[in-house]
Design a protein around this motif. Structure first.
Motif, PDB file in Angstrom:
ATOM      1  N   GLY A  32     -11.891  -3.264   6.698  1.00 37.76           N
ATOM      2  CA  GLY A  32     -10.770  -3.073   5.791  1.00 37.76           C
ATOM      3  C   GLY A  32      -9.915  -1.868   6.099  1.00 37.76           C
ATOM      4  O   GLY A  32     -10.085  -1.176   7.110  1.00 37.76           O
ATOM      5  N   TYR A  33      -8.998  -1.616   5.207  1.00 39.78           N
ATOM      6  CA  TYR A  33      -7.983  -0.568   5.366  1.00 39.78           C
ATOM      7  C   TYR A  33      -8.624   0.814   5.487  1.00 39.78           C
ATOM      8  O   TYR A  33      -9.560   1.148   4.749  1.00 39.78           O
ATOM      9  CB  TYR A  33      -7.045  -0.611   4.153  1.00 39.78           C
ATOM     10  N   ILE A  64       0.867  -1.175   0.000  1.00 42.49           N
ATOM     11  CA  ILE A  64       0.000   0.000   0.000  1.00 42.49           C
ATOM     12  C   ILE A  64       0.901   1.222   0.000  1.00 42.49           C
ATOM     13  O   ILE A  64       1.702   1.415   0.913  1.00 42.49           O
ATOM     14  CB  ILE A  64      -0.947   0.006   1.214  1.00 42.49           C
ATOM     15  N   HIS A 115      -0.957  -1.890 -10.384  1.00 47.38           N
ATOM     16  CA  HIS A 115      -1.795  -2.679  -9.482  1.00 47.38           C
ATOM     17  C   HIS A 115      -1.109  -2.825  -8.133  1.00 47.38           C
ATOM     18  O   HIS A 115      -0.007  -3.365  -8.046  1.00 47.38           O
ATOM     19  CB  HIS A 115      -2.076  -4.070 -10.071  1.00 47.38           C
ATOM     20  N   GLN A 116      -1.765  -2.343  -7.087  1.00 46.27           N
ATOM     21  CA  GLN A 116      -1.242  -2.418  -5.736  1.00 46.27           C
ATOM     22  C   GLN A 116      -2.374  -2.795  -4.790  1.00 46.27           C
ATOM     23  O   GLN A 116      -3.553  -2.805  -5.158  1.00 46.27           O
ATOM     24  CB  GLN A 116      -0.655  -1.062  -5.303  1.00 46.27           C
ATOM     25  N   ASP A 117      -2.013  -3.091  -3.558  1.00 44.03           N
ATOM     26  CA  ASP A 117      -3.008  -3.173  -2.498  1.00 44.03           C
ATOM     27  C   ASP A 117      -3.434  -1.761  -2.125  1.00 44.03           C
ATOM     28  O   ASP A 117      -2.684  -0.805  -2.358  1.00 44.03           O
ATOM     29  CB  ASP A 117      -2.410  -3.871  -1.281  1.00 44.03           C
ATOM     30  N   PRO A 118      -4.636  -1.604  -1.576  1.00 49.24           N
ATOM     31  CA  PRO A 118      -5.596  -2.626  -1.198  1.00 49.24           C
ATOM     32  C   PRO A 118      -6.520  -3.002  -2.353  1.00 49.24           C
ATOM     33  O   PRO A 118      -6.772  -2.201  -3.240  1.00 49.24           O
ATOM     34  CB  PRO A 118      -6.392  -1.943  -0.086  1.00 49.24           C
ATOM     35  N   HIS A 119      -7.004  -4.236  -2.300  1.00 51.78           N
ATOM     36  CA  HIS A 119      -8.035  -4.668  -3.240  1.00 51.78           C
ATOM     37  C   HIS A 119      -9.367  -4.038  -2.842  1.00 51.78           C
ATOM     38  O   HIS A 119      -9.676  -3.932  -1.654  1.00 51.78           O
ATOM     39  CB  HIS A 119      -8.155  -6.192  -3.205  1.00 51.78           C
ATOM     40  N   HIS A 168      -8.445  -1.424  -7.049  1.00 48.84           N
ATOM     41  CA  HIS A 168      -7.119  -1.675  -6.480  1.00 48.84           C
ATOM     42  C   HIS A 168      -6.408  -0.357  -6.182  1.00 48.84           C
ATOM     43  O   HIS A 168      -6.740   0.693  -6.718  1.00 48.84           O
ATOM     44  CB  HIS A 168      -6.283  -2.486  -7.474  1.00 48.84           C
ATOM     45  N   GLY A 169      -5.392  -0.472  -5.350  1.00 54.76           N
ATOM     46  CA  GLY A 169      -4.497   0.657  -5.171  1.00 54.76           C
ATOM     47  C   GLY A 169      -3.678   0.883  -6.429  1.00 54.76           C
ATOM     48  O   GLY A 169      -3.494  -0.021  -7.250  1.00 54.76           O
TER      49      GLY A 169
END
Length: 258
Positions: free
Chosen positions: A196-197, A2, A182-186, A175-176
């Protein structure tokens, strides 16, 4: 991972988002009856190169695809909904076309998708599909802001999609995004609020509600990339990259005329 971007990086992301929006709107204007999907890809490559940017797709080779994507824009027609690999196919009147584009400029990426019907015909249900994804995207953006949680965004998106009566696939979602595509968070297209985040200023998210008219099951084309509805029904997909700010959510990929 993230990634929280600095103010300078967010400013660069604004420029990347504006470029993505410009390219998508240019492609939309050029998507006429008879236009070849490979021409859309070629024009995309030219516009990316002229802007001094780089494609996030050409060398992209995740576990769910077969080898590098090898093209510059996703072109999904009718029953295709995600990762549509451009092919030698000419658009017909009434085709529901989704264009999905991610580029990197000055080290920061942005990602967006639009769905629209080509020509004059409007197949039954096509406009409703598109408008539902757009309303779900707007709901997800409205739910975003510092202190909100990922589940709040997913719940807002899923409420719109579910209330409209469409099945919701949970395999792929938002996605992040930041220095990589493409990164977290989904960000699932349905979820529970308060989970969640927790969102922070400097976080970039690509929100992307997508639906298939009568199924939540996907099948993969022989090209190893293009995902289609298992029943052959129509599909639609809308996406924006947003930046979380102290004041809420800023849409970075909004078309200038919008």
């Amino acid at each position: 991972m993230i990634e929280i971007l600095t103010p300078a990086q967010v400013d660069r992301a604004r420029r990347t988002g504006a470029l993505v929006a410009h390219i998508l709107q240019t492609l939309r204007a050029r998507s006429e009856v008879g236009t070849n999907l490979l021409d859309l890809d070629r024009w995309t490559a030219e516009m990316i190169r002229e802007a001094g940017a780089e494609s996030c797709y050409v060398d992209y080779a995740p576990s769910f695809g077969r080898g590098p994507f090898g093209h510059h824009v996703c072109t999904a027609v009718n029953d295709a909904v995600l990762h549509g690999r451009p092919r030698d196919q000419r658009l017909a009147d009434g085709d529901l076309l989704t264009l999905d584009l991610a580029v990197r400029l000055d080290g920061v990426a942005a990602d967006s998708a639009i769905s629209f019907v080509v020509g004059e015909s409007r197949p039954p249900g096509s406009v409703e599909l598109i408008e539902t994804t757009e309303r779900a995207l707007a709901a997800g953006i409205a739910a975003a802001g510092p202190g909100a949680r990922i589940g709040d965004l997913s719940h807002a998106i899923g409420t719109v999609l579910g209330d409209a009566g469409y099945p919701i696939n949970m395999q792929f979602g938002g996605h992040g995004i930041g220095t990589t595509m493409h990164q977290d968070p989904h960000v699932s297209n349905d979820g529970r609020p308060g989970r969640g985040y927790k969102l922070r200023p400097g976080l970039l998210l690509a929100l992307e509600p997508w639906i298939m008219a009568d199924t939540d099951e996907l099948v993969t084309d022989d090209d190893g990339w293009t995902l289609r509805s298992a029943t052959g029904c129509l599909t639609a997909h809308s996406e924006h990259t947003i930046a979380i700010t102290e004041d809420g959510a800023e849409v970075l990929t909004l078309a200038p005329s919008a």
